[in-house]
Motif scaffolding. Structure first.
Motif, PDB file in Angstrom:
ATOM      1  N   LYS A  96       3.817   5.677  -4.845  1.00 41.40           N
ATOM      2  CA  LYS A  96       4.147   4.597  -5.772  1.00 41.40           C
ATOM      3  C   LYS A  96       5.656   4.502  -6.005  1.00 41.40           C
ATOM      4  CE  LYS A  96      -0.280   4.792  -8.148  1.00 41.40           C
ATOM      5  NZ  LYS A  96      -0.977   5.097  -9.400  1.00 41.40           N
ATOM      6  N   ASN A 125       3.126  -1.537  -2.589  1.00 41.67           N
ATOM      7  CA  ASN A 125       2.344  -1.933  -3.757  1.00 41.67           C
ATOM      8  C   ASN A 125       2.486  -0.772  -4.741  1.00 41.67           C
ATOM      9  OD1 ASN A 125       0.283  -2.164  -5.704  1.00 41.67           O
ATOM     10  ND2 ASN A 125      -0.971  -3.380  -4.308  1.00 41.67           N
ATOM     11  N   HIS A 126       3.327  -0.947  -5.764  1.00 40.25           N
ATOM     12  CA  HIS A 126       3.633   0.141  -6.690  1.00 40.25           C
ATOM     13  C   HIS A 126       2.466   0.490  -7.599  1.00 40.25           C
ATOM     14  CE1 HIS A 126       7.755   0.549  -5.409  1.00 40.25           C
ATOM     15  NE2 HIS A 126       7.856  -0.776  -5.408  1.00 40.25           N
ATOM     16  N   GLN A 127       1.464  -0.352  -7.669  1.00 40.26           N
ATOM     17  CA  GLN A 127       0.278  -0.031  -8.471  1.00 40.26           C
ATOM     18  C   GLN A 127      -0.655   0.916  -7.732  1.00 40.26           C
ATOM     19  OE1 GLN A 127      -1.304  -3.892  -9.475  1.00 40.26           O
ATOM     20  NE2 GLN A 127      -0.057  -4.000 -11.340  1.00 40.26           N
ATOM     21  N   THR A 128      -0.840   0.667  -6.433  1.00 38.62           N
ATOM     22  CA  THR A 128      -1.782   1.476  -5.664  1.00 38.62           C
ATOM     23  C   THR A 128      -1.109   2.553  -4.817  1.00 38.62           C
ATOM     24  OG1 THR A 128      -1.728   0.016  -3.743  1.00 38.62           O
ATOM     25  CG2 THR A 128      -3.347  -0.500  -5.476  1.00 38.62           C
ATOM     26  N   SER A 130      -0.027   1.896  -1.864  1.00 43.18           N
ATOM     27  CA  SER A 130      -0.164   1.503  -0.452  1.00 43.18           C
ATOM     28  C   SER A 130       1.144   0.849  -0.001  1.00 43.18           C
ATOM     29  CB  SER A 130      -1.350   0.564  -0.262  1.00 43.18           C
ATOM     30  OG  SER A 130      -1.151  -0.630  -0.977  1.00 43.18           O
ATOM     31  N   THR A 147      -3.091   1.485   4.630  1.00 44.42           N
ATOM     32  CA  THR A 147      -4.524   1.416   4.330  1.00 44.42           C
ATOM     33  C   THR A 147      -5.386   1.393   5.597  1.00 44.42           C
ATOM     34  OG1 THR A 147      -4.476  -0.996   4.197  1.00 44.42           O
ATOM     35  CG2 THR A 147      -4.125   0.229   2.135  1.00 44.42           C
ATOM     36  N   GLN A 152      -4.060   6.205   7.373  1.00 44.00           N
ATOM     37  CA  GLN A 152      -4.490   6.824   6.123  1.00 44.00           C
ATOM     38  C   GLN A 152      -4.832   8.300   6.342  1.00 44.00           C
ATOM     39  OE1 GLN A 152      -7.911   4.831   4.412  1.00 44.00           O
ATOM     40  NE2 GLN A 152      -6.828   4.605   2.483  1.00 44.00           N
TER      41      GLN A 152
END
Length: 164
Positions: A96, A125-128, A130, A147, A152
């Motif tokens: 993140k 994507n700083h929320q997930t 990814s 992802t 992964q």
């Protein structure tokens, strides 16, 4: 005496490759290189074929040849080995906290944590946590996603060679 001090200074700087690669290789009059600069430069090589041991857009790239070539074009020196590039920057433990231009590393197989591949972060994507990354894959320079099952399973870590 001056020569001895110079030799000691060079020895000291060489013991810190991340500092040397980011600051000493950047010309004093250049503007600060950003992650956007690195990504823009890297995107110019989409579609260049994969060639083991190569780092030339006219011939092709392997993964670490690609990253070292892109950074060299922005006056930042990286070694031509994914394993040694992993030691050249500041380690990032949380995806993140990735930024554009950071290096991401993957193992060469699912059963090993030994680094065998490297790419450059293009989006996060700083929320997930990814991220997308550009790299020289076996099919040529392309953008992939963390992802995707293949990456992964093989993600090892990340480092930052640019000042934030």
């Amino acid at each position: 005496m001056k020569r001895r001090l110079y030799t000691l200074l060079i020895s000291f700087l060489l013991s810190f490759p991340a500092v040397l690669s980011v600051y000493a290789s950047t010309p004093a009059d250049s503007t600060k290189v950003t992650g956007n600069d690195i990504v823009q430069r890297a995107m110019k090589y989409i579609g260049v074929p994969y060639r083991s041991g190569r780092m030339n857009p006219k011939v092709g790239f392997d993964c670490s040849g690609f990253t070292s070539y892109v950074f060299k074009k922005e006056n930042i020196l990286l070694t031509h080995s994914s394993r040694s590039q992993f030691t050249q920057g500041i380690q990032i433990n949380d995806c993140k906290e990735l930024h554009k231009g950071d290096l991401v590393f993957f193992s060469g197989s699912r059963n090993s944590s030994r680094i065998g591949h490297v790419g450059i972060v293009t989006e996060v994507n700083h929320q997930t946590g990814s991220f997308s990354f550009i790299h020289a894959s076996r099919t040529g320079v392309c953008v992939s996603s963390s992802t995707e099952a293949y990456y992964q399973k093989r993600y090892v870590g990340a480092c930052r060679v640019l000042a934030v």
